[in-house]
Write an enzyme that holds these catalytic residues in place. Structure first.
Site, PDB file in Angstrom:
ATOM      1  N   ARG A  60       0.832  -1.221   0.000  1.00 13.45           N
ATOM      2  CA  ARG A  60       0.000   0.000   0.000  1.00 13.45           C
ATOM      3  C   ARG A  60       0.858   1.259   0.000  1.00 13.45           C
ATOM      4  NH1 ARG A  60      -4.244  -0.714   4.623  1.00 13.45           N
ATOM      5  NH2 ARG A  60      -4.978   1.328   3.871  1.00 13.45           N
ATOM      6  N   ILE A  96      -4.891   6.799   5.943  1.00 14.09           N
ATOM      7  CA  ILE A  96      -3.463   6.789   6.298  1.00 14.09           C
ATOM      8  C   ILE A  96      -2.614   7.344   5.152  1.00 14.09           C
ATOM      9  CG2 ILE A  96      -3.739   4.919   7.948  1.00 14.09           C
ATOM     10  CD1 ILE A  96      -2.718   2.936   5.885  1.00 14.09           C
ATOM     11  N   HIS A 112      -6.136   7.262  12.509  1.00 13.23           N
ATOM     12  CA  HIS A 112      -5.700   5.872  12.344  1.00 13.23           C
ATOM     13  C   HIS A 112      -4.244   5.784  11.931  1.00 13.23           C
ATOM     14  CE1 HIS A 112     -10.143   4.514  11.622  1.00 13.23           C
ATOM     15  NE2 HIS A 112      -9.901   4.781  12.883  1.00 13.23           N
ATOM     16  N   CYS A 120       8.805   2.569  16.378  1.00 11.89           N
ATOM     17  CA  CYS A 120       9.574   1.490  17.002  1.00 11.89           C
ATOM     18  C   CYS A 120       8.788   0.923  18.184  1.00 11.89           C
ATOM     19  CB  CYS A 120      10.920   2.043  17.488  1.00 11.89           C
ATOM     20  SG  CYS A 120      11.876   0.805  18.398  1.00 11.89           S
ATOM     21  N   CYS A 139      15.781   0.282  14.202  1.00 16.07           N
ATOM     22  CA  CYS A 139      15.280   1.584  14.685  1.00 16.07           C
ATOM     23  C   CYS A 139      16.435   2.584  14.669  1.00 16.07           C
ATOM     24  CB  CYS A 139      14.729   1.453  16.108  1.00 16.07           C
ATOM     25  SG  CYS A 139      14.286   3.046  16.852  1.00 16.07           S
ATOM     26  N   SER A 181     -17.986   4.774   5.300  1.00 19.45           N
ATOM     27  CA  SER A 181     -19.161   3.889   5.396  1.00 19.45           C
ATOM     28  C   SER A 181     -19.810   3.954   6.769  1.00 19.45           C
ATOM     29  CB  SER A 181     -18.735   2.439   5.107  1.00 19.45           C
ATOM     30  OG  SER A 181     -17.753   2.035   6.063  1.00 19.45           O
ATOM     31  N   ASN A 206     -21.323  11.518   0.424  1.00 20.55           N
ATOM     32  CA  ASN A 206     -20.872  10.157   0.189  1.00 20.55           C
ATOM     33  C   ASN A 206     -21.438   9.626  -1.122  1.00 20.55           C
ATOM     34  OD1 ASN A 206     -19.181   8.201   1.643  1.00 20.55           O
ATOM     35  ND2 ASN A 206     -20.984   6.871   1.536  1.00 20.55           N
ATOM     36  N   GLU A 208     -22.937   6.897  -1.557  1.00 26.82           N
ATOM     37  CA  GLU A 208     -24.259   6.327  -1.261  1.00 26.82           C
ATOM     38  C   GLU A 208     -24.506   6.466   0.239  1.00 26.82           C
ATOM     39  OE1 GLU A 208     -23.249   2.506  -2.720  1.00 26.82           O
ATOM     40  OE2 GLU A 208     -21.977   2.055  -1.013  1.00 26.82           O
TER      41      GLU A 208
HETATM   42  C1  BV8 Z   1     -11.019   0.974  19.333  1.00 25.78           C
HETATM   43  C2  BV8 Z   1      -5.955   0.732   9.878  1.00 25.78           C
HETATM   44  C3  BV8 Z   1     -11.119   1.239  21.683  1.00 25.78           C
HETATM   45  C4  BV8 Z   1      -5.085   1.354   8.917  1.00 25.78           C
HETATM   46  C5  BV8 Z   1      -8.240   0.885  10.501  1.00 25.78           C
HETATM   47  C6  BV8 Z   1     -13.471  -6.015  19.118  1.00 25.78           C
HETATM   48  C7  BV8 Z   1     -12.239  -5.718  19.705  1.00 25.78           C
HETATM   49  C8  BV8 Z   1     -11.721  -4.422  19.703  1.00 25.78           C
HETATM   50  C9  BV8 Z   1     -12.405  -3.418  19.082  1.00 25.78           C
HETATM   51  C10 BV8 Z   1     -13.607  -3.731  18.477  1.00 25.78           C
HETATM   52  C11 BV8 Z   1     -14.160  -4.999  18.499  1.00 25.78           C
HETATM   53  N1  BV8 Z   1     -15.340  -4.959  17.824  1.00 25.78           N
HETATM   54  C12 BV8 Z   1     -15.560  -3.707  17.363  1.00 25.78           C
HETATM   55  C13 BV8 Z   1     -14.519  -2.971  17.768  1.00 25.78           C
HETATM   56  C14 BV8 Z   1     -14.311  -1.593  17.490  1.00 25.78           C
HETATM   57  C15 BV8 Z   1     -13.485  -1.544  16.212  1.00 25.78           C
HETATM   58  C16 BV8 Z   1     -14.479  -1.488  15.076  1.00 25.78           C
HETATM   59  O1  BV8 Z   1     -15.127  -0.477  14.894  1.00 25.78           O
HETATM   60  N2  BV8 Z   1     -14.607  -2.604  14.316  1.00 25.78           N
HETATM   61  C17 BV8 Z   1     -15.546  -2.619  13.204  1.00 25.78           C
HETATM   62  C18 BV8 Z   1     -15.046  -3.588  12.133  1.00 25.78           C
HETATM   63  C19 BV8 Z   1     -16.926  -3.017  13.733  1.00 25.78           C
HETATM   64  N3  BV8 Z   1     -12.680  -0.333  16.288  1.00 25.78           N
HETATM   65  C20 BV8 Z   1     -11.425  -0.405  16.751  1.00 25.78           C
HETATM   66  O2  BV8 Z   1     -10.847  -1.434  17.032  1.00 25.78           O
HETATM   67  C21 BV8 Z   1     -10.770   0.953  16.939  1.00 25.78           C
HETATM   68  N4  BV8 Z   1     -10.222   1.031  18.260  1.00 25.78           N
HETATM   69  O3  BV8 Z   1     -12.224   0.811  19.283  1.00 25.78           O
HETATM   70  O4  BV8 Z   1     -10.309   1.111  20.512  1.00 25.78           O
HETATM   71  C22 BV8 Z   1     -11.318   2.695  21.932  1.00 25.78           C
HETATM   72  C23 BV8 Z   1     -12.385   3.386  21.357  1.00 25.78           C
HETATM   73  C24 BV8 Z   1     -12.544   4.741  21.634  1.00 25.78           C
HETATM   74  C25 BV8 Z   1     -11.661   5.387  22.456  1.00 25.78           C
HETATM   75  C26 BV8 Z   1     -10.599   4.678  23.009  1.00 25.78           C
HETATM   76  C27 BV8 Z   1     -10.418   3.326  22.749  1.00 25.78           C
HETATM   77  C28 BV8 Z   1      -9.627   1.113  15.954  1.00 25.78           C
HETATM   78  C29 BV8 Z   1     -10.209   1.255  14.558  1.00 25.78           C
HETATM   79  C30 BV8 Z   1      -9.071   1.550  13.583  1.00 25.78           C
HETATM   80  C31 BV8 Z   1      -8.772   0.322  12.788  1.00 25.78           C
HETATM   81  N5  BV8 Z   1      -7.857   0.639  11.707  1.00 25.78           N
HETATM   82  N6  BV8 Z   1      -7.354   1.024   9.570  1.00 25.78           N
HETATM   83  C32 BV8 Z   1      -5.336   0.810   7.567  1.00 25.78           C
HETATM   84  O5  BV8 Z   1      -5.041  -0.383   7.326  1.00 25.78           O
HETATM   85  O6  BV8 Z   1      -5.816   1.607   6.754  1.00 25.78           O
HETATM   86  S1  BV8 Z   1      -9.898   1.049  10.149  1.00 25.78           S
HETATM   87  C33 BV8 Z   1     -10.230   0.986   8.483  1.00 25.78           C
HETATM   88  O7  BV8 Z   1     -11.642   1.209   8.342  1.00 25.78           O
HETATM   89  C34 BV8 Z   1      -9.585   2.105   7.761  1.00 25.78           C
HETATM   90  O8  BV8 Z   1      -8.742   2.886   8.556  1.00 25.78           O
HETATM   91  C35 BV8 Z   1     -10.741   2.968   7.325  1.00 25.78           C
HETATM   92  O9  BV8 Z   1     -10.408   4.279   7.463  1.00 25.78           O
HETATM   93  C36 BV8 Z   1     -11.779   2.592   8.301  1.00 25.78           C
HETATM   94  C37 BV8 Z   1     -13.164   2.991   7.941  1.00 25.78           C
HETATM   95  O10 BV8 Z   1     -13.405   2.636   6.603  1.00 25.78           O
HETATM   96  P1  BV8 Z   1     -13.862   3.805   5.590  1.00 25.78           P
HETATM   97  O11 BV8 Z   1     -12.798   4.828   5.522  1.00 25.78           O
HETATM   98  O12 BV8 Z   1     -15.224   4.261   5.955  1.00 25.78           O
HETATM   99  O13 BV8 Z   1     -13.853   3.029   4.209  1.00 25.78           O
HETATM  100  P2  BV8 Z   1     -14.996   2.063   3.650  1.00 25.78           P
HETATM  101  O14 BV8 Z   1     -14.423   1.332   2.502  1.00 25.78           O
HETATM  102  O15 BV8 Z   1     -15.620   1.293   4.774  1.00 25.78           O
HETATM  103  O16 BV8 Z   1     -16.123   3.074   3.122  1.00 25.78           O
HETATM  104  C38 BV8 Z   1     -15.823   3.921   2.011  1.00 25.78           C
HETATM  105  C39 BV8 Z   1     -17.052   4.770   1.763  1.00 25.78           C
HETATM  106  O17 BV8 Z   1     -16.753   5.663   0.690  1.00 25.78           O
HETATM  107  C40 BV8 Z   1     -18.267   3.963   1.346  1.00 25.78           C
HETATM  108  O18 BV8 Z   1     -19.404   4.444   2.031  1.00 25.78           O
HETATM  109  C41 BV8 Z   1     -18.397   4.244  -0.161  1.00 25.78           C
HETATM  110  O19 BV8 Z   1     -19.741   4.268  -0.575  1.00 25.78           O
HETATM  111  C42 BV8 Z   1     -17.800   5.618  -0.256  1.00 25.78           C
HETATM  112  N7  BV8 Z   1     -17.197   5.919  -1.568  1.00 25.78           N
HETATM  113  C43 BV8 Z   1     -16.611   5.067  -2.429  1.00 25.78           C
HETATM  114  N8  BV8 Z   1     -16.185   5.752  -3.513  1.00 25.78           N
HETATM  115  C44 BV8 Z   1     -16.502   7.059  -3.309  1.00 25.78           C
HETATM  116  C45 BV8 Z   1     -17.144   7.169  -2.069  1.00 25.78           C
HETATM  117  N9  BV8 Z   1     -17.605   8.338  -1.591  1.00 25.78           N
HETATM  118  C46 BV8 Z   1     -17.410   9.440  -2.356  1.00 25.78           C
HETATM  119  N10 BV8 Z   1     -16.790   9.417  -3.558  1.00 25.78           N
HETATM  120  C47 BV8 Z   1     -16.332   8.251  -4.059  1.00 25.78           C
HETATM  121  N11 BV8 Z   1     -15.724   8.260  -5.265  1.00 25.78           N
END
Ligand code: BV8
Length: 243
Positions: A60, A96, A112, A120, A139, A181, A206, A208
């Protein structure tokens, strides 16, 4: 309709970078359709198979550094809003990539983390990273080999800048979510937080309706390079008409 220029918080996701050539996550051809997040985007995955995780982010990072990948009209429109809006504008991004900065935005918070930074695991030092990372990367601060990781927030890890984000939401008059999303928390909860604080106008731009669409006062659907510049133009026209 004249608009009172209060602070604005923008939240962006992968959709804002899609038209620059970077994949989203949950679209049918997205990243999570090609690889399981449990294998590449959790601390457990990194402990289990660090080279696999490095290969995922190295691929990436090289993609992001491809000269064909450039900021698009949506990134530039957000930078224009930050320049011309007569109140603070903060861009909180789940992305990112560095396209907001390359598009001219100055106040960007990567909740994120950043693909072009490494951290490190031994001493916590972070540094710019444009080359591949591996288990043999040393590092530059403490000299430890094998502890380097992408400076990125994985699932189950605490996002960056949460205090700053919550303070900005508390002071905002408008919250605009773009290209996300609304499935990953805590980012997906910001619209609810903004509404809870009261008096905040919430807008979704967005392709959609997102999972949280019902929580927005207003939604505009279409590609970011069309709906974002148009909406920013309207906002700035509204301010210019103020006495
Ligand atoms: C947390 C890493 C506590 C970098 C990412 C079990 C254990 C632990 C945690 C959890 C658990 N179950 C649930 C959770 C919470 C979890 C979570 O939410 N899970 C989900 C799957 C349910 N969250 C976490 O773990 C977070 N940490 O909760 O810690 C805490 C909380 C609060 C305070 C303190 C502590 C950490 C989450 C971060 C994870 N890392 N990425 C990388 O590899 O990139 S997340 C990953 O999803 C990406 O970073 C991305 O940014 C993120 C969200 O995705 P989107 O950006 O929305 O992208 P997506 O494809 O989904 O949607 C794109 C949209 O664009 C669509 O709607 C589409 O229609 C639209 N689109 C497409 N084309 C266009 C467009 N719009 C306009 N124009 C276009 N042309």
């Amino acid at each position: 309709m004249p608009i009172t220029p209060s602070p604005i918080v923008i939240l962006t996701g992968a959709g804002v970078s899609k038209e620059s050539g970077l994949d989203t996550f949950r679209d049918k051809d997205g990243i999570w359709a090609q690889v399981d997040l449990e294998d590449v985007a959790t601390p457990e995955a990194f402990r289990r198979d660090p080279e696999r995780v490095h290969a995922f982010y190295n691929h990436r990072r090289r993609g992001l550094l491809d000269p064909a990948v450039e900021p698009n009209a949506a990134h530039r429109a957000l930078a224009r809003l930050e320049r011309e809006w007569p109140a603070p504008v903060m861009t909180v991004t789940q992305n990112i990539d560095d396209l907001h900065e390359r598009g001219g935005s100055k106040r960007v918070l990567h909740m994120h983390g950043e693909l072009l930074k490494a951290r490190c695991g031994a001493c916590g030092d972070t540094s710019p990273q444009r080359d591949d990372l591996s288990v043999s990367t040393r590092c530059t601060a403490c000299g430890q080999v094998g502890a380097m990781r992408p400076d990125i927030v994985w699932f189950g890890e605490i996002p960056m800048g949460m205090d700053e984000i919550e303070a900005a939401l508390a002071a905002a008059g408008m919250f605009i979510a773009i290209g996300t999303s609304g499935t990953v928390y805590p980012a997906a909860g910001f619209v609810g937080l903004a509404r809870q604080i009261g008096g905040v106008r919430t807008v979704e731009l967005n392709l959609e309706p997102s999972d949280g669409a019902a929580l927005f006062h207003e939604s505009r659907h279409g590609p970011a390079t069309e709906v974002v510049p148009a909406f920013m133009e309207e906002l700035l026209d509204g301010v210019e008409s103020l006495p």
